[in-house]
Design a protein around this motif. Structure first.
Motif, PDB file in Angstrom:
ATOM      1  N   HIS A 382       0.841  -0.981   0.104  1.00 48.63           N
ATOM      2  CA  HIS A 382      -0.001  -0.253  -0.133  1.00 48.63           C
ATOM      3  C   HIS A 382       0.925   1.160  -0.075  1.00 48.63           C
ATOM      4  O   HIS A 382       0.348   2.328  -0.788  1.00 48.63           O
ATOM      5  N   GLN A 386       1.324   4.074  -3.062  1.00 47.20           N
ATOM      6  CA  GLN A 386       0.937   5.619  -2.631  1.00 47.20           C
ATOM      7  C   GLN A 386       2.150   6.072  -3.033  1.00 47.20           C
ATOM      8  O   GLN A 386       1.870   7.483  -3.839  1.00 47.20           O
ATOM      9  N   SER A 389       2.258   6.509  -6.932  1.00 49.41           N
ATOM     10  CA  SER A 389       0.864   7.134  -7.217  1.00 49.41           C
ATOM     11  C   SER A 389       1.198   8.761  -7.070  1.00 49.41           C
ATOM     12  O   SER A 389       0.805   9.438  -8.072  1.00 49.41           O
ATOM     13  N   SER A 436      -7.049  -4.553  -6.709  1.00 44.46           N
ATOM     14  CA  SER A 436      -7.613  -3.349  -6.140  1.00 44.46           C
ATOM     15  C   SER A 436      -6.670  -2.342  -5.654  1.00 44.46           C
ATOM     16  O   SER A 436      -6.825  -0.992  -5.486  1.00 44.46           O
ATOM     17  N   LYS A 440      -5.312   2.547  -8.382  1.00 44.90           N
ATOM     18  CA  LYS A 440      -5.085   3.755  -8.300  1.00 44.90           C
ATOM     19  C   LYS A 440      -3.989   4.153  -9.350  1.00 44.90           C
ATOM     20  O   LYS A 440      -3.975   5.098 -10.005  1.00 44.90           O
ATOM     21  N   SER A 443      -5.393   3.939 -12.912  1.00 47.84           N
ATOM     22  CA  SER A 443      -6.077   5.089 -13.297  1.00 47.84           C
ATOM     23  C   SER A 443      -5.312   6.234 -13.625  1.00 47.84           C
ATOM     24  O   SER A 443      -5.451   7.152 -14.486  1.00 47.84           O
ATOM     25  N   LEU A 444      -4.226   6.527 -12.841  1.00 44.59           N
ATOM     26  CA  LEU A 444      -3.100   7.709 -13.122  1.00 44.59           C
ATOM     27  C   LEU A 444      -2.405   7.516 -14.427  1.00 44.59           C
ATOM     28  O   LEU A 444      -2.275   8.379 -15.147  1.00 44.59           O
TER      29      LEU A 444
END
Length: 571
Positions: A382, A386, A389, A436, A440, A443-444
């Motif tokens: 995670h 992040q 991201s 999942s 993110k 999507s970016l």
């Protein structure tokens, strides 16, 4: 610059104070260490009976090859102000003379003093710019010196490889080894322990100025132990002794000072000599050890938290004595550990877990940046995702601003430099995270791809990927794992990975296996399926036979990329 309680602004004083600090830092740290209860020989393997006593003579072609291949025109000149461009232009004139000189130095076992003077760049590491402790010395040596160092480096490295002297868990400064290999090795070790329902502790070691604290006398003893003797040893003894350095601040030059210990950062030989120095650290403890130069992580797993705590503390005590014997200083405040466990019932026991080094309680953390990736105690990636991201969100902003101002080929250059590099790095490990969690990032990436393809319009985002010949996050992960498996099949991975995969033919000799399929292991948990031992075999076995038999990794990668794009189009 603030030194003690004194605030200094005079450049000449700053240059001299900083140079004195960096030249004496290693010796100063070592002098504060107490005596060790062990000898440097206690953790070393038996003395190497094979040895090298004289370095081989070189030819003019050897010198010319190094000048053409290894001297970069962008590198700054050393203290002699002779540029690499000048050396390249005059290579055919100076190479006969350099060859004679270098062979003479090899014969007499003497390293010329003029080549041991370093112009030091004080590299800011981060923190308070006015604090003298936040600077690291990078030695800029003359280009003539680099040629000679390269000659010795090649012969020394060949000897170390021939006799398998360097530990297989050392991934730093070695051909065919990379930070990604170190990340994969640690990730696989942690998964293996958790698959066996063990609690695993990973201790991340931090050393103070490791390169600068190398004791030359100890290094010489280790070189002799490993087989560097006679005139060959004399040359390295001469290389290590009576080194000098100065610092340049703008137009101000500091005084030239002697360096009492350490190997020069920025040199050709320095990193390899450091690997030799730290090599036997692995033998001083039973803990699983992974090294990347001075970045060390030690891990151990046990079903019992109490036994694990006892074992770790016992082994760490041995490790502490090894550091003392080798005059290396632990940075206790930056040395930390993570506990990995899948059992919620052990939560209270884990809270009481302690690791102590010399009566100092090491800090327990839940995440750690290791070799550029962020490991977390749950191994769900995670925190790292992040982090990536955040980088991609900034890149998306850049792409948006430039999308209608520069040609698409310029946008693609930006994509590969500020997007693809973050997506590729370490993805062989973190790319196994749940979809999942990766959503993110995907999507970016989609947003960035739309900005590159602007003003084209497609109903499906995958059409943009196909038009631009770009892989999505999942496909990048498959490609990087496939490249890992390809190198395994070609026997070019570090030997640490030799026992990772088993041929269906049950040929256990991993150094003679073919391009055939591998046996798919049966992990007990979903976490086990994230292991490269499982995902790697699954990906490899699904590749066409003609792709797996391609003779080089670059062509293999291109063919896998084409295969993934065609598979995407079919679906």
């Amino acid at each position: 610059m603030i030194i003690g309680s004194e605030r200094i602004t005079n450049k000449e004083i700053i240059a001299n104070r900083l140079n004195a600090h960096l030249a004496n830092k290693g010796h100063s740290l070592a002098s504060k260490l107490p005596e060790s209860t062990t000898s440097i020989y206690d953790s070393m393997k038996p003395k190497n009976t094979s040895c090298i006593t004289v370095w081989k003579h070189i030819t003019e072609q050897d010198v010319l090859k190094i000048i053409k291949k290894d001297l970069s025109a962008k590198k700054s000149a050393g203290h002699d102000n002779i540029s690499s461009v000048l050396i390249k232009w005059s290579a055919h004139i100076i190479s006969p003379l350099l060859t004679k000189l270098f062979n003479k130095f090899i014969d007499i076992g003497k390293y010329p003093s003029i080549l041991k003077i370093a112009k030091v760049t004080a590299l800011f590491k981060g923190g308070d710019r006015s604090n003298i402790d936040y600077y690291r010395p990078i030695s800029v040596l003359s280009h003539i010196n680099k040629i000679f160092e390269k000659i010795i480096h090649e012969q020394l490295n060949d000897f170390l490889q021939k006799h398998n002297i360097l530990e297989k868990c050392q991934f730093g400064f070695r051909k065919g080894h990379s930070t990604s290999h170190g990340i994969t090795c640690l990730h696989e070790t942690l998964i293996e322990n958790l698959e066996k329902e063990k609690v695993c502790a990973a201790l991340f070691i931090d050393l103070k100025s490791a390169f600068d604290t190398i004791d030359p006398q100890i290094l010489i003893k280790k070189l002799d132990h490993y087989g560097i003797r006679g005139t060959a040893s004399n040359l390295l003894v001469s290389y290590l002794s009576e080194r000098k350095q100065f610092i340049q601040c703008g137009s101000i030059l500091s005084e030239v000072l002697s360096v009492l210990c350490g190997v020069p950062q920025g040199s050709v030989l320095g990193p390899l000599l450091f690997l030799i120095y730290i090599n036997d650290m692995v033998q001083c403890t039973d803990l699983n050890t992974i090294l990347f130069a001075d970045d060390a992580v030690l891990s151990h797993g046990d079903a019992s938290v109490k036994r694990l705590e006892s074992k770790i503390n016992s082994e760490v005590s041995k490790l502490h004595q090894w550091f003392l014997a080798n005059k290396l200083t632990l940075n206790l405040s930056k040395t930390k550990y993570i506990l990995f466990s899948r059992k919620k019932s052990q939560k209270n026991k884990l809270k009481k877990f302690r690791i102590n080094i010399n009566n100092y309680c090491i800090k327990q953390i839940s995440e750690m940046k290791y070799l550029g990736v962020i490991l977390d105690s749950k191994l769900n990636w995670h925190d790292h995702i992040q982090y990536v991201s955040t980088k991609l969100a900034r890149a998306a902003g850049v792409m948006y601003k430039f999308r209608n101002k520069v040609p698409q080929n310029v946008l693609m250059l930006l994509y590969h430099s500020i997007v693809a590099s973050y997506l590729r790095y370490g993805i062989a490990s973190w790319g196994s995270a749940k979809s999942s969690v990766l959503a993110k990032l995907q999507s970016l990436q989609n947003k960035i791809v739309r900005n590159i393809a602007y003003p084209q319009h497609f109903d499906n985002i995958l059409d943009h990927y196909t038009a631009l010949n770009i892989l999505n996050v999942e496909e990048i992960h498959i490609l990087e794992v496939a490249k890992f498996m390809y190198r395994s099949s070609k026997k070019t991975l570090p030997i640490s990975f030799d026992d990772y995969f088993r041929n269906i033919s049950h040929n256990h000799n991993t150094r003679s296996r073919s391009n055939s399929d591998y046996a798919l292991p049966r992990p007990r948990t979903d976490l086990g399926k994230e292991s490269i031992k499982f995902s790697g075999v699954k990906i490899w076995n699904e590749l066409p036979a003609n792709v797996k038999s391609i003779p080089n990794v670059e062509s293999f990668a291109e063919n896998v990329k084409s295969f993934l794009i065609s598979k995407r189009l079919q679906s």
